[in-house]
Design an enzyme around this catalytic site. Structure first.
Site, PDB file in Angstrom:
ATOM      1  CE  LYS A  49      -0.301  -0.376   5.009  1.00 54.09           C
ATOM      2  NZ  LYS A  49      -1.152  -0.795   6.327  1.00 54.09           N
ATOM      3  NE  ARG A 147      -6.972   0.154   9.840  1.00 52.73           N
ATOM      4  CZ  ARG A 147      -5.886   0.161   9.351  1.00 52.73           C
ATOM      5  NH1 ARG A 147      -4.931   0.962   9.699  1.00 52.73           N
ATOM      6  NH2 ARG A 147      -5.427  -1.188   8.930  1.00 52.73           N
ATOM      7  CE1 TYR A 272      13.452  31.092   5.223  1.00 52.90           C
ATOM      8  CE2 TYR A 272      13.492  28.773   4.908  1.00 52.90           C
ATOM      9  CZ  TYR A 272      13.260  30.043   4.195  1.00 52.90           C
ATOM     10  OH  TYR A 272      13.048  29.952   2.852  1.00 52.90           O
ATOM     11  CG  MET A 321       9.910  23.300   0.181  1.00 45.52           C
ATOM     12  SD  MET A 321       9.007  24.704  -1.032  1.00 45.52           S
ATOM     13  CE  MET A 321       8.019  25.492   0.114  1.00 45.52           C
TER      14      MET A 321
HETATM   15  C1  PLP Z   1      -0.161  -1.740   6.867  1.00 51.26           C
HETATM   16  C2  PLP Z   1      -0.696  -3.100   7.402  1.00 51.26           C
HETATM   17  C3  PLP Z   1       0.066  -4.120   7.510  1.00 51.26           C
HETATM   18  C4  PLP Z   1       1.390  -4.082   7.489  1.00 51.26           C
HETATM   19  O1  PLP Z   1       1.985  -3.555   8.608  1.00 51.26           O
HETATM   20  P1  PLP Z   1       3.591  -3.475   8.729  1.00 51.26           P
HETATM   21  O2  PLP Z   1       3.741  -2.849  10.270  1.00 51.26           O
HETATM   22  O3  PLP Z   1       4.225  -2.171   7.982  1.00 51.26           O
HETATM   23  O4  PLP Z   1       4.113  -4.646   8.664  1.00 51.26           O
HETATM   24  C5  PLP Z   1      -0.363  -5.223   7.809  1.00 51.26           C
HETATM   25  N1  PLP Z   1      -1.953  -5.218   8.056  1.00 51.26           N
HETATM   26  C6  PLP Z   1      -2.682  -4.419   7.636  1.00 51.26           C
HETATM   27  C7  PLP Z   1      -4.308  -4.515   7.788  1.00 51.26           C
HETATM   28  C8  PLP Z   1      -2.358  -2.900   7.320  1.00 51.26           C
HETATM   29  O5  PLP Z   1      -2.911  -2.022   7.380  1.00 51.26           O
END
Ligand code: PLP
Length: 380
Positions: A49, A147, A272, A321
């Site tokens: 992802k 979630r 800055y 930046m």
């Molecule tokens: C992002 C995610 C993972 C991977 O998690 P890591 O900590 O990066 O290994 C696994 N399962 C779900 C549902 C996730 O959202």
């Protein structure tokens, strides 16, 4: 004849990138092999992802598809589409909830959703039936993440109805760990609870896939009730449980170059807010990377450093930046054009994240589109 203002020799349009990320495909393969070795019975869903944690979605998904992972885990339909369109031969699993208008494509292209509600399930089933298909789906169960997924006390009733939906086959059951890298006791209870849920749903038999562990869950616990793990971070070479040594290799090295070197007199501010002021003549190198590239501005003031010519050098003042400054007073060998590593093989992204008061997931996914990704198959 071409108009002179379009002549690339007169107006070069391709300047070398100020900031780039070198991505080592052999490290990705190595890290997957490490993940597979932790519990050898466990199949892998490689989580790709968020553009494969900033490493490049299609490029990284291709590596893991070649390594024959059971699934590629994506956040949404947009990512699923990009992987499918790249022609990769791997099953695609959607980690998040879906909207109704996305479901036709999911059914048509055979991606695997996880279900959190009966409404979703009925909609998927209906669409699959209309297409004369049976869609493989996973049941998501909420064991503490809050979630998504079915809340546990609703699960038995839901399952009875789910099993009657003609367009669906429930091939898997999954849940997620909110604090596998922080709260061992809670996580242990979650594993027990997940095992109990599987038992109450008829045992392992009906589910081809049972999955709970992210990277920390895979490394730090014994996921006996599961046969599939969903590692993300560790595949990119970062161990969320830094106490265990697994020999992971960082897949990304974020790099830039020294653009300018000057010696500033004592009493001269740098960057800055003038939070840093020289106390003696100081040789300052300016580097062509900043928070516009995703390097976190929040490291400023926490003794951040960069790696250059085999040594570490402190960042002076605030990250801007597009540029930042480092102190090279003690290193006359440093010259303009020198390559600088912001994190990667020599400096861990975990260190950068800690100094920025955030987590490595956040840093990696925050590397912006301006940073050119360069792929290679190992440097040594
Ligand atoms: C992002 C995610 C993972 C991977 O998690 P890591 O900590 O990066 O290994 C696994 N399962 C779900 C549902 C996730 O959202």
């Amino acid at each position: 004849m071409e108009p002179t203002h379009l002549n690339p020799a007169t107006f070069p349009t391709l300047s070398p990138p100020r900031a780039w990320a070198e991505i080592d495909r052999s490290a990705l393969r190595h890290n997957l092999a490490v993940a597979r070795s932790v519990w050898p019975q466990m199949a892998m869903m490689a989580v790709v992802k968020a553009g494969a944690y900033g490493h490049g979605l299609e490029e990284v998904a291709r590596v893991f598809a070649e390594e024959k992972v059971a699934f590629l885990g994506v956040a949404n339909v947009g990512e699923a589409r990009r992987i499918s369109d790249a022609g990769l031969q791997a099953r695609i699993y959607l980690l998040g909830a879906t909207w109704s208008e996305e479901r036709q494509e999911i059914v048509e292209r055979g991606w695997t959703p996880c279900l959190s509600s009966l409404d979703e399930a009925r909609d998927f089933s209906h669409r699959a039936e209309q297409l004369g298909k049976i869609l493989d789906v996973h049941l998501a169960v909420d064991t503490g993440m809050g979630r998504g997924g079915f809340v546990i006390d609703q699960l038995p009733a839901a399952l009875t109805e789910l099993l009657q939906l003609p367009g669906l086959r429930i091939e898997g059951i999954g849940s997620h760990l909110p604090s596998a890298d922080e709260d061992e006791e809670f996580t242990r209870r979650q594993f027990q609870q997940f095992a109990a849920i599987i038992e109450s749903c008829g045992g392992a038999e009906p589910f081809s896939w049972r999955h709970l562990a992210n990277s920390a869950g895979l490394i730090g616990y014994e996921p006996k009730c599961c046969n599939l793990a969903r590692p993300g971070l560790m595949l990119y070479g970062i161990n969320p449980l830094p106490d265990s040594s697994l020999g992971l290799r960082p897949a990304m090295s974020l790099k830039s170059r020294v653009t300018l070197i000057r010696t500033l007199p004592a009493g001269h501010g740098v960057s800055y807010g003038r939070s840093f002021v020289t106390t003696k003549p100081t040789r300052v190198a300016t580097i062509g990377i900043g928070y516009g590239d995703g390097y976190p501005r929040h490291v400023s003031g926490n003794a951040p450093r960069v790696f250059l010519r085999g040594r570490f050098f402190p960042i002076l003042g605030r990250v801007t930046m597009d540029q930042m400054m480092i102190d090279v007073t003690d290193a006359p060998e440093v010259i303009e054009g020198d390559e600088v590593e912001l994190f990667g093989r020599h400096l861990s992204v975990m260190e950068v994240a800690q100094k920025a008061d955030t987590i490595p997931w956040h840093i990696l996914t925050g590397i912006t589109a301006r940073v050119t990704r360069l792929y290679h198959d190992g440097l040594d």
